[in-house]
Scaffold this motif. Structure first.
Motif, mmCIF file in Angstrom:
data_model
loop_
_atom_site.group_PDB
_atom_site.id
_atom_site.type_symbol
_atom_site.label_atom_id
_atom_site.label_comp_id
_atom_site.label_asym_id
_atom_site.label_seq_id
_atom_site.Cartn_x
_atom_site.Cartn_y
_atom_site.Cartn_z
ATOM 1 N N GLN A 63 -16.400 70.674 -28.699
ATOM 2 C CA GLN A 63 -17.566 71.054 -27.889
ATOM 3 C C GLN A 63 -17.646 72.569 -27.733
ATOM 4 O O GLN A 63 -18.727 73.161 -27.844
ATOM 5 N N THR B 212 -13.152 55.688 -30.337
ATOM 6 C CA THR B 212 -14.606 55.518 -30.233
ATOM 7 C C THR B 212 -15.024 54.058 -30.088
ATOM 8 O O THR B 212 -16.150 53.785 -29.677
ATOM 9 N N GLN C 29 -11.616 66.831 -28.296
ATOM 10 C CA GLN C 29 -13.034 66.719 -27.953
ATOM 11 C C GLN C 29 -13.555 67.998 -27.314
ATOM 12 O O GLN C 29 -14.614 68.510 -27.679
ATOM 13 N N VAL D 115 -18.261 63.081 -30.745
ATOM 14 C CA VAL D 115 -18.216 64.145 -29.742
ATOM 15 C C VAL D 115 -19.592 64.802 -29.596
ATOM 16 O O VAL D 115 -20.010 65.144 -28.489
#
Length: 199
Positions: free
Chosen positions: A95, A166, A91, A113
């Motif tokens: 990012q 998720t 993740q 994400v």
């Protein structure tokens, strides 16, 4: 609307990876898939293959998913399993790559994400069964008798991994902005469609 980021989830054998790589070539926008695992592997000094095994152990248990998400959201890194730490690092890597500029992301729950950004197009690529079988046999060298079981294994792995991290269903097509059938459009047709969406 033009987008800075495209995330691609895809059925095994649909050619989705090829679409992402070809889109990167024609648009000059970097594409990240296995590269995300390679970055994580360097940081933790573990092999990409071992990370792949972690991903394979992801469960489709709702209780496990809720626990994992609560630990990540609360920043309780020490309470996370090895699988959880790997996912958290994936993740962070996604990012960082997104912060650096335009990108195409293959898998790794990138749509989740980047869900707080408004310049992300989330795509799912699927194909008709005969087309997938033909591609898997031809491109991956899988014996004809093993094609269907291999396809099911990889799709299950992707679905379980997505759900474990998720709490959402990977193949719920309502969650995606665009759903493409590579059997009908072909690889180049999918690429042409998506190229028009990039800034």
């Amino acid at each position: 609307m033009k987008y800075s980021f495209i995330t691609i989830e895809r059925e095994y054998g649909s050619g989705g990876t090829k679409v992402g790589r070809r889109l990167s070539e024609v648009s000059k926008v970097p594409c990240y898939g296995i590269e995300i695992l390679e970055m994580v592997s360097q940081k933790y000094n573990i092999s990409v293959e071992r990370i792949g095994r972690y991903e394979e152990t992801a469960t489709n248990s709702l209780m496990y998913s809720l626990y994992m998400m609560s630990q990540v959201q609360n920043g309780n890194v020490n309470m996370l399993s090895n699988e959880g730490r790997i996912f958290l690092e994936e993740q962070k890597t996604i990012q960082r790559l997104a912060d650096a500029g335009e990108a195409i992301f293959l898998g790794h729950c990138a749509s989740e994400v980047l869900k707080d950004r408004d310049d992300v197009l989330n795509v799912f690529i699927h194909a008709e069964l005969p087309n997938k079988k033909k591609r898997i046999a031809a491109e991956y060298g899988i014996p004809e008798g093993d094609v269907e079981s291999t396809m099911k294994k990889f799709d299950k792995k992707r679905a379980n991994y997505y759900f474990a991290n998720t709490g959402k269903k990977w193949d719920d097509l309502r969650r995606y902005d665009v759903v493409l059938d590579s059997s009908r459009l072909g690889i180049e047709g999918c690429v042409e469609f998506l190229e028009g969406a990039l800034k």
